[in-house]
Design a protein around this motif. Structure first.
Motif, PDB file in Angstrom:
ATOM      1  N   ALA A 177       0.831  -1.215   0.000  1.00 34.27           N
ATOM      2  CA  ALA A 177       0.000   0.000   0.000  1.00 34.27           C
ATOM      3  C   ALA A 177       0.866   1.267   0.000  1.00 34.27           C
ATOM      4  O   ALA A 177       0.340   2.376  -0.076  1.00 34.27           O
ATOM      5  CB  ALA A 177      -0.910   0.000   1.223  1.00 34.27           C
ATOM      6  N   GLY A 178       2.178   1.093   0.080  1.00 31.02           N
ATOM      7  CA  GLY A 178       3.078   2.260   0.078  1.00 31.02           C
ATOM      8  C   GLY A 178       3.018   3.057   1.380  1.00 31.02           C
ATOM      9  O   GLY A 178       3.348   4.251   1.411  1.00 31.02           O
ATOM     10  N   ILE A 179       2.601   2.401   2.472  1.00 27.04           N
ATOM     11  CA  ILE A 179       2.500   3.117   3.765  1.00 27.04           C
ATOM     12  C   ILE A 179       3.885   3.184   4.412  1.00 27.04           C
ATOM     13  O   ILE A 179       4.503   2.152   4.703  1.00 27.04           O
ATOM     14  CB  ILE A 179       1.488   2.419   4.702  1.00 27.04           C
ATOM     15  CG1 ILE A 179       0.078   2.540   4.110  1.00 27.04           C
ATOM     16  CG2 ILE A 179       1.521   3.028   6.112  1.00 27.04           C
ATOM     17  CD1 ILE A 179      -0.997   1.772   4.853  1.00 27.04           C
ATOM     18  N   THR A 180       4.359   4.393   4.621  1.00 25.53           N
ATOM     19  CA  THR A 180       5.703   4.579   5.197  1.00 25.53           C
ATOM     20  C   THR A 180       5.632   5.162   6.606  1.00 25.53           C
ATOM     21  O   THR A 180       6.652   5.272   7.277  1.00 25.53           O
ATOM     22  CB  THR A 180       6.531   5.529   4.313  1.00 25.53           C
ATOM     23  OG1 THR A 180       5.771   6.742   4.144  1.00 25.53           O
ATOM     24  CG2 THR A 180       6.845   4.903   2.955  1.00 25.53           C
ATOM     25  N   ALA A 181       4.441   5.588   7.033  1.00 25.31           N
ATOM     26  CA  ALA A 181       4.335   6.194   8.373  1.00 25.31           C
ATOM     27  C   ALA A 181       3.001   5.806   8.998  1.00 25.31           C
ATOM     28  O   ALA A 181       1.984   5.688   8.307  1.00 25.31           O
ATOM     29  CB  ALA A 181       4.431   7.716   8.282  1.00 25.31           C
ATOM     30  N   ILE A 182       3.037   5.616  10.318  1.00 26.24           N
ATOM     31  CA  ILE A 182       1.802   5.335  11.063  1.00 26.24           C
ATOM     32  C   ILE A 182       1.699   6.333  12.204  1.00 26.24           C
ATOM     33  O   ILE A 182       2.657   6.528  12.961  1.00 26.24           O
ATOM     34  CB  ILE A 182       1.805   3.899  11.623  1.00 26.24           C
ATOM     35  CG1 ILE A 182       1.806   2.920  10.452  1.00 26.24           C
ATOM     36  CG2 ILE A 182       0.609   3.672  12.538  1.00 26.24           C
ATOM     37  CD1 ILE A 182       1.666   1.481  10.809  1.00 26.24           C
ATOM     38  N   VAL A 183       0.559   7.009  12.298  1.00 26.99           N
ATOM     39  CA  VAL A 183       0.303   7.905  13.436  1.00 26.99           C
ATOM     40  C   VAL A 183      -0.721   7.213  14.328  1.00 26.99           C
ATOM     41  O   VAL A 183      -1.838   6.909  13.888  1.00 26.99           O
ATOM     42  CB  VAL A 183      -0.237   9.283  12.969  1.00 26.99           C
ATOM     43  CG1 VAL A 183      -0.496  10.184  14.178  1.00 26.99           C
ATOM     44  CG2 VAL A 183       0.733   9.959  12.000  1.00 26.99           C
ATOM     45  N   TRP A 184      -0.311   6.935  15.556  1.00 25.41           N
ATOM     46  CA  TRP A 184      -1.204   6.265  16.497  1.00 25.41           C
ATOM     47  C   TRP A 184      -1.951   7.334  17.297  1.00 25.41           C
ATOM     48  O   TRP A 184      -1.362   8.004  18.151  1.00 25.41           O
ATOM     49  CB  TRP A 184      -0.410   5.395  17.471  1.00 25.41           C
ATOM     50  CG  TRP A 184       0.290   4.225  16.833  1.00 25.41           C
ATOM     51  CD1 TRP A 184       1.551   4.207  16.324  1.00 25.41           C
ATOM     52  CD2 TRP A 184      -0.241   2.910  16.654  1.00 25.41           C
ATOM     53  NE1 TRP A 184       1.856   2.958  15.827  1.00 25.41           N
ATOM     54  CE2 TRP A 184       0.760   2.139  16.015  1.00 25.41           C
ATOM     55  CE3 TRP A 184      -1.457   2.306  16.956  1.00 25.41           C
ATOM     56  CZ2 TRP A 184       0.575   0.801  15.688  1.00 25.41           C
ATOM     57  CZ3 TRP A 184      -1.636   0.956  16.627  1.00 25.41           C
ATOM     58  CH2 TRP A 184      -0.633   0.232  15.999  1.00 25.41           C
ATOM     59  N   ALA A 185      -3.236   7.482  17.019  1.00 27.24           N
ATOM     60  CA  ALA A 185      -4.060   8.433  17.799  1.00 27.24           C
ATOM     61  C   ALA A 185      -4.881   7.596  18.765  1.00 27.24           C
ATOM     62  O   ALA A 185      -6.112   7.562  18.705  1.00 27.24           O
ATOM     63  CB  ALA A 185      -4.938   9.253  16.863  1.00 27.24           C
TER      64      ALA A 185
END
Ligand SMILES: Cc1cc2nc3c(=O)[nH]c(=O)nc-3n(C[C@H](O)[C@H](O)[C@H](O)COP(=O)(O)OP(=O)(O)OC[C@H]3O[C@@H](n4cnc5c(N)ncnc54)[C@H](O)[C@@H]3O)c2cc1C
Length: 432
Positions: free
Chosen positions: A332-340
């Motif tokens: 999916a090309g996801i390079t960053a995850i922000v955990w809210a």
């Protein structure tokens, strides 16, 4: 060396500590507020750059001061909120000492009060108020090992889209923080995935009144905790002048919505098949506020403009009917995850009797099971509004009143033990 003594020691000078100090001052109770950083530090440095309050200036404030230079209907930028609490504390000369951390609180042996260890020495206090709030330690569920090649940060560390690497971003958690950050990233041109759990999403405004007003007149801010209600996230936003959080609109604008994030295996996230249910629940909550508002208007014969368009919801996002159940980060090309994903509390510095086996406060309306210890700023401490600006002020008053009552008992001396009455003090009674 003599040890400094005070009647009440308040730990933390966020809005909770400032409110506590105001009410103690009104009772004339000697106290000190210790703050390890600066007044309202979390508003200054613990939020993203563009953050504004979720409620308008007339509402998200203490009764004793309006926001200087702001329209009552404005959503105030975070730094101005911090400035507000500094000014508020100056108004009554709050005895706040900044740069002092409380490290340990222990009951004094054989006499009343507590020994409080701080980064600048020991203080003895009759009572201790933990005004360190509900948002202390950012929580990241341990799902994705650090060895996986993806940037992970908590929403507390998110500042702006410029922090993100090239590629798509996954925001996990769609409460007020998650949804606002996801929206900002989308507007900045990022490809965004948003993991949506159960939530409430009241309308930003309806028939000419903000939702803060509606929840007030409908007595929902003062609702007391009921099973389950405490755990429902509220998704609201004052960003860009304030608009209803609408997952239909976000999907239409290109955001990929998914259900709750459950696991991570072999490079892929497993996602719950609950997106449709969560969106529909949010929609029912939204419509229930409109219904209650209409009923209130009719009951009170108010001349508020009708707003039928508020009931026209966009179609459910296609993804709701056909949800993604697995998401391979690389594909999916996801390079960053922000955990809210929220915050936890840390009360290890308090006497052990004040917390349960999970470290959670043991209390009733902020009054701890450990006599002399108090909590302030907890979610649902007395009611829904407790952890918010407008709610904590009333809880602080309740605790200050309780401390004052306790002091009255402690200071009471039975008449026969007090100095013999003089004829002067008896005179008025005799005359009467
Ligand atoms: C992202 C986000 C947005 C929010 N937006 C709104 C909003 O728009 N409107 C609203 O009403 N509410 C909002 N809230 C909720 C709440 O109003 C804020 O979180 C607020 O900062 C809570 O205030 P507090 O005083 O309870 O805690 P904090 O602001 O966290 O203050 C606690 C203070 O205690 C100090 N401290 C902690 N431990 C120690 C120690 N051992 N010794 C000395 N000092 C210590 C900390 O440095 C801190 O300054 C928001 C919360 C979050 C997380």
């Amino acid at each position: 060396m003599s040890i400094e003594k005070t009647e009440v020691l308040v730990v933390g000078a966020g809005q909770a500590g400032v409110a506590m100090s105001e009410h103690l001052s009104q009772h004339g109770i000697a106290h000190i507020v210790l703050e390890r950083d600066r007044i309202a530090e979390r508003w200054r440095t613990g939020r993203w750059d563009s953050m504004v309050t979720n409620g308008p200036a007339w509402h998200d404030r203490f009764p004793g001061l309006a926001f200087p230079g702001e329209s009552p209907d404005a959503f105030v930028p975070k730094d101005k909120v911090a400035d507000y609490f500094v000014a508020y504390a100056q108004q009554f000369n709050a005895p706040i000492r900044c740069g002092v951390e409380v490290t340990h609180v222990q009951r004094l042996q054989g006499r009343h009060g507590f020994r409080v260890e701080t980064s600048q020495g020991v203080i003895e206090a009759g009572q201790v108020v933990a005004a360190t709030g509900a948002f202390q330690i950012p929580v990241i569920p341990p799902l994705i090992p650090d060895t996986v090649d993806v940037m992970q940060m908590h929403s507390a560390a998110y500042r702006n889209p410029g922090q993100m690497p090239e590629g798509a971003v996954m925001v996990i958690g769609a409460g007020s923080s998650g949804v606002q950050i996801a929206d900002e990233l989308l507007r900045a041109g990022k490809r965004v995935y948003l993991s949506v759990g159960p939530h409430d999403r009241p309308p930003r405004s309806y028939r000419g009144r903000d939702f803060c007003w509606w929840l007030g007149v409908l007595n929902q801010w003062d609702a007391e905790a009921s099973p389950g209600a405490e755990h429902t996230t509220i998704a609201v936003s004052g960003a860009y002048g304030g608009a209803t959080v609408d997952f239909h609109r976000l999907a239409a604008a290109g955001m990929t919505l998914v259900g709750r994030t459950e696991r991570f295996e072999n490079g892929a996230l497993t996602l719950a098949p609950d997106l449709r249910r969560n969106i529909e629940h949010g929609n029912s909550n939204y419509l229930s506020v409109l219904d209650e508002a209409d009923a209130y208007i009719a009951r009170n014969g108010l001349d508020f403009p009708p707003e039928p368009a508020a009931r026209e919801l966009l179609a459910l996002p296609a993804r709701a009917a056909d949800p993604l159940l697995s998401l391979d980060l690389k594909a999916a090309g996801i390079t960053a995850i922000v955990w809210a994903t929220g915050y936890a509390a840390d009360y290890r510095w308090l006497p052990s009797g004040a917390v349960d086996d999970n470290g959670k406060p043991r209390h009733q309306r902020g009054i701890s099971t450990e006599p002399g210890v108090y909590f302030l700023g907890l979610p649902w401490q007395t009611r829904r509004g407790s952890s918010f600006i407008w709610g904590v002020w009333y809880d602080a008053k309740y605790i200050a009143d309780h401390i004052a009552k306790q002091q009255t008992y402690l200071n009471y001396v039975p008449a026969q033990q007090a100095c013999p009455s003089t004829p002067d003090t008896l005179q008025p009674l005799e005359k009467a």
